[in-house]
Design a protein around this motif. Sequence first.
Motif, PDB file in Angstrom:
ATOM      1  N   GLY A 140     -10.918   0.959   3.155  1.00 46.54           N
ATOM      2  CA  GLY A 140     -10.564   1.746   4.330  1.00 46.54           C
ATOM      3  C   GLY A 140     -11.672   1.833   5.366  1.00 46.54           C
ATOM      4  N   ASP A 197       0.821  -1.211   0.000  1.00 44.83           N
ATOM      5  CA  ASP A 197       0.000   0.000   0.000  1.00 44.83           C
ATOM      6  C   ASP A 197       0.856   1.262   0.000  1.00 44.83           C
ATOM      7  OD1 ASP A 197      -2.967  -0.481  -0.092  1.00 44.83           O
ATOM      8  OD2 ASP A 197      -2.334  -2.007   1.317  1.00 44.83           O
ATOM      9  N   ARG A 227      -8.117  -2.277   1.239  1.00 41.70           N
ATOM     10  CA  ARG A 227      -7.066  -1.258   1.283  1.00 41.70           C
ATOM     11  C   ARG A 227      -6.947  -0.566  -0.085  1.00 41.70           C
ATOM     12  NH1 ARG A 227      -5.062  -5.702   3.794  1.00 41.70           N
ATOM     13  NH2 ARG A 227      -3.772  -6.268   2.023  1.00 41.70           N
TER      14      ARG A 227
END
Lengths: 216, 216
Positions: B166, B36, B116
């Motif tokens: 998220g 990420d 994510r």
Amino acid sequence: MFYYGGMTPDLASAGNAEARQAALATLGGQTRELIDAVVLTDVPEDEITAVTAELAALTGRLRTLQRTAPQSFEAGPDGVPRHPGNAVIGSANPHALPLIVESTPERTVRAELAFRPSHEGPPGWVHGGVSAMILDHLLGHAAAVAGSPGMTGTLSVRYRRPVPYGEPLLATAEHTRSEGRKTWVEGRIALPDGTVLVEATGLFITPSGWGRSGPE
Amino acid sequence: MFYYGGMTPDLASAGNAEARQAALATLGGQTRELIDAVVLTDVPEDEITAVTAELAALTGRLRTLQRTAPQSFEAGPDGVPRHPGNAVIGSANPHALPLIVESTPERTVRAELAFRPSHEGPPGWVHGGVSAMILDHLLGHAAAVAGSPGMTGTLSVRYRRPVPYGEPLLATAEHTRSEGRKTWVEGRIALPDGTVLVEATGLFITPSGWGRSGPE
């Protein structure tokens, strides 16, 4: 998948942008190699721990300046949209295979691909969910190429044979019919000899604001 | 249950095995954070290139001793099978979310999850293929928990709303019916308030050699 018909250039205004994008793609590719090294490693525990600490430090260096969201569609230097942050096709996203989809003159799509050990589900074979992920994207691209870009409405996947990793495979898809804003597409992942391993049908919906557009 | 060769008996049998497995899971988790960070980084090009070179060196260190295939099912210290190399649930596989599936007393399954940035498809939303991947696994687990472990025959996914990343989400699945070696399962990914975002139906086939078994 989601398809933007037209996108105004923003970041891609300078020659520097191209070099930077290439560096990010190289970083993405190296991280993919790391992922499979992690999956396969059999080094001693103290070495695992030492490498983990160094990865944490490198993660921190990359985080010193961050975007709030991944790179999305942007115009490349040749005017063709790129999707470097996409989870399936993004060159700069280590999660992506990346799937590299080509359009044919017949308005169908094809992608040569090879799965890796990090895609394993059943021992020795690719996870069925990974095959579904690839087909979702490929079918969406086929809808767009046929002039009907849209969002996936439904995706139906049929598993015919186990999918190997580490071997060259071929994925293809094509538009079958349209009714108003609905478009049906079919596709499959096959061995090079044409033996179908997994096949899928997708219904894509073109949002009312988009209208129908021409192929890429 | 499957065991891979290539692991020395002393590592596989001693209390060391548990510590080693924990170290591999930590390495897997750190690599997920790196992924990420790669997707979101906005550091200068020379820093991107410098980090890439260091990642190549770390990849080389992990490769000095390698398995020929990922870790597959193995008995944990408590006798419960673990799947550390799996592409969707494997703690030691950076490609995995990882999805952590719990069984309920009612023989259904549930998983709290959060996607994510590396799972992005449409700008700001999770790739539809990633949702399909998660649902394939969850439904297969639900079939097993209901006493009908099998391979995915067909998976049908319906996309109702965009899936955010998220944010905490809840995925659930349950067995609906069985006929001989065929088992149907339904599941969905939803917001915490129960709003369904993506739902799926799966048909699982129990291989003739397996027979039907009790829940895990």
